[in-house]
Design an enzyme around this catalytic site. Structure first.
Site, PDB file in Angstrom:
ATOM      1  N   LYS A  58       0.828  -1.211   0.000  1.00  7.10           N
ATOM      2  CA  LYS A  58       0.000   0.000   0.000  1.00  7.10           C
ATOM      3  C   LYS A  58       0.862   1.260   0.000  1.00  7.10           C
ATOM      4  O   LYS A  58       0.687   2.149  -0.833  1.00  7.10           O
ATOM      5  CB  LYS A  58      -0.929   0.029   1.236  1.00  7.10           C
ATOM      6  CG  LYS A  58      -1.886  -1.139   1.329  1.00  7.10           C
ATOM      7  CD  LYS A  58      -2.731  -1.071   2.589  1.00  7.10           C
ATOM      8  CE  LYS A  58      -1.951  -1.111   3.890  1.00  7.10           C
ATOM      9  NZ  LYS A  58      -1.223  -2.371   4.133  1.00  7.10           N
ATOM     10  N   SER A  93      -7.033  -1.064   7.054  1.00  8.22           N
ATOM     11  CA  SER A  93      -8.510  -0.973   7.102  1.00  8.22           C
ATOM     12  C   SER A  93      -9.176  -2.323   6.815  1.00  8.22           C
ATOM     13  O   SER A  93      -9.780  -2.515   5.767  1.00  8.22           O
ATOM     14  CB  SER A  93      -9.044   0.123   6.168  1.00  8.22           C
ATOM     15  OG  SER A  93      -8.396   0.168   4.915  1.00  8.22           O
TER      16      SER A  93
HETATM   17  N1  LIG Z   1       4.971  -4.360  -7.332  1.00  3.53           N
HETATM   18  C1  LIG Z   1       5.168  -3.941  -6.090  1.00  3.53           C
HETATM   19  N2  LIG Z   1       4.405  -2.943  -5.588  1.00  3.53           N
HETATM   20  C2  LIG Z   1       4.559  -2.534  -4.297  1.00  3.53           C
HETATM   21  N3  LIG Z   1       5.474  -3.065  -3.434  1.00  3.53           N
HETATM   22  C3  LIG Z   1       6.261  -4.048  -3.894  1.00  3.53           C
HETATM   23  C4  LIG Z   1       6.139  -4.530  -5.227  1.00  3.53           C
HETATM   24  N4  LIG Z   1       7.036  -5.529  -5.384  1.00  3.53           N
HETATM   25  C5  LIG Z   1       7.699  -5.639  -4.230  1.00  3.53           C
HETATM   26  N5  LIG Z   1       7.250  -4.764  -3.316  1.00  3.53           N
HETATM   27  C6  LIG Z   1       7.771  -4.615  -1.955  1.00  3.53           C
HETATM   28  O1  LIG Z   1       6.772  -4.974  -1.036  1.00  3.53           O
HETATM   29  C7  LIG Z   1       6.942  -4.241   0.176  1.00  3.53           C
HETATM   30  C8  LIG Z   1       5.617  -3.570   0.520  1.00  3.53           C
HETATM   31  O2  LIG Z   1       5.735  -2.899   1.753  1.00  3.53           O
HETATM   32  P1  LIG Z   1       4.811  -1.673   2.171  1.00  3.53           P
HETATM   33  O3  LIG Z   1       5.473  -1.061   3.368  1.00  3.53           O
HETATM   34  O4  LIG Z   1       4.535  -0.818   0.990  1.00  3.53           O
HETATM   35  O5  LIG Z   1       3.480  -2.433   2.599  1.00  3.53           O
HETATM   36  P2  LIG Z   1       2.190  -1.819   3.322  1.00  3.53           P
HETATM   37  O6  LIG Z   1       1.032  -2.454   2.622  1.00  3.53           O
HETATM   38  O7  LIG Z   1       2.258  -0.350   3.348  1.00  3.53           O
HETATM   39  O8  LIG Z   1       2.302  -2.435   4.771  1.00  3.53           O
HETATM   40  P3  LIG Z   1       1.844  -1.805   6.200  1.00  3.53           P
HETATM   41  O9  LIG Z   1       0.361  -2.026   6.289  1.00  3.53           O
HETATM   42  O10 LIG Z   1       2.583  -2.630   7.204  1.00  3.53           O
HETATM   43  O11 LIG Z   1       2.246  -0.364   6.222  1.00  3.53           O
HETATM   44  C9  LIG Z   1       8.066  -3.247  -0.050  1.00  3.53           C
HETATM   45  O12 LIG Z   1       9.256  -3.749   0.482  1.00  3.53           O
HETATM   46  C10 LIG Z   1       8.148  -3.184  -1.583  1.00  3.53           C
HETATM   47  O13 LIG Z   1       9.430  -2.859  -2.031  1.00  3.53           O
HETATM   48 MG   LIG Z   2       2.357   1.039   4.892  1.00  6.04          MG
END
Ligand SMILES: Nc1ncnc2c1ncn2[C@@H]1O[C@H](COP(=O)(O)OP(=O)(O)OP(=O)(O)O)[C@@H](O)[C@H]1O
Ligand SMILES: [Mg+2]
Length: 215
Positions: free
Chosen positions: A54, A122
């Site tokens: 996200k 969420s």
């Molecule tokens: N296509 C992609 N799009 C987004 N992230 C990717 C992709 N491929 C690999 N990743 C990796 O996946 C991870 C996603 O982590 P991120 O912190 O964005 O998750 P999040 O959904 O925000 O989690 P949280 O709810 O814990 O904040 C990152 O390390 C990112 O580099």
């Molecule tokens: Mg996050």
């Protein structure tokens, strides 16, 4: 006659105080603010498991929007929990309040004419529906549907390991439910695309909503 009675009266008054609040009209409206910025305000609401991507995706999408001349603001779960919502925990009632406040904040940003990107796990359908109700037609749900196994493999913050050891109560996907969105405007599984391709996909999908005066 007694202090007890006086106390009861003051509590009674504060409980009913919203009955005495009247919406204040202003000359500069949300339409004027958005016209000034030459854009349709939107809230791009990213939902999905921890580690689904996200924040990473919202960050890239915001860069693209900014580069295209749009005016944006990004609200990210952890950052909001360190500030506006630092008095809230992770049990259900606090998660409900967390999302309600974020939705109200996103709406205010939309009132200011901004495109808001909101990145929050969420996990509950009723809270996302509440956010949709608060924000209105500007609410665009982006379900980041990366499977749990991939999120856990990434384990960006080391939280899945902790949760598996039982050190984090109520961890979404492990010891707390994630309710899959029923009708998201956009769905993207980041395990299937590079970050660049995932960003392109979201940008293409939001193009229809970015049109001025989108109804
Ligand atoms: N296509 C992609 N799009 C987004 N992230 C990717 C992709 N491929 C690999 N990743 C990796 O996946 C991870 C996603 O982590 P991120 O912190 O964005 O998750 P999040 O959904 O925000 O989690 P949280 O709810 O814990 O904040 C990152 O390390 C990112 O580099
Ligand atoms: Mg996050």
């Amino acid at each position: 006659m007694t202090n007890v009675t006086a106390n009861c009266e003051s509590i009674h008054h504060s409980l009913h105080s919203s009955a005495n609040i009247v919406w204040q009209e202003t000359d500069i409206t949300r339409e004027i603010r958005s016209q000034q910025k030459g854009q349709q305000p939107l809230t791009l609401w990213f939902t999905g498991l921890s580690g689904s991507g996200k924040s990473t995706l919202a960050n890239e999408v915001e860069k693209r929007l900014l580069f295209n001349g749009n005016h944006t603001m990004l609200l990210d779960g952890d950052n909001i929990r360190l500030g506006l919502n630092k008095n809230l925990g992770f049990e259900e009632s606090d998660r409900v309040e967390n999302i309600r406040r974020v939705a109200e904040a996103a709406k205010l940003m939309n009132d200011a004419g901004l495109i808001t990107l909101a990145s929050f796990i969420s996990p509950y359908e009723k809270d996302r529906q509440n956010a949709r109700d608060i924000i209105g037609k500007e609410y665009i749900e982006i379900y980041v549907s990366t499977p749990l196994a991939e999120c856990e493999r990434r384990d960006v913050k080391g939280l899945y390991k902790k949760a598996r050891r039982g050190e984090i109560p109520n961890f979404t996907g492990i010891s707390s439910l994630y309710e899959v969105p029923k009708n998201p405007e956009i769905e993207i599984d980041t395990s299937q695309y590079s970050l660049d391709d995932a960003t392109n996909y979201v940008m293409k999908k939001i193009a229809q909503y970015l049109k001025r005066d989108y109804k």
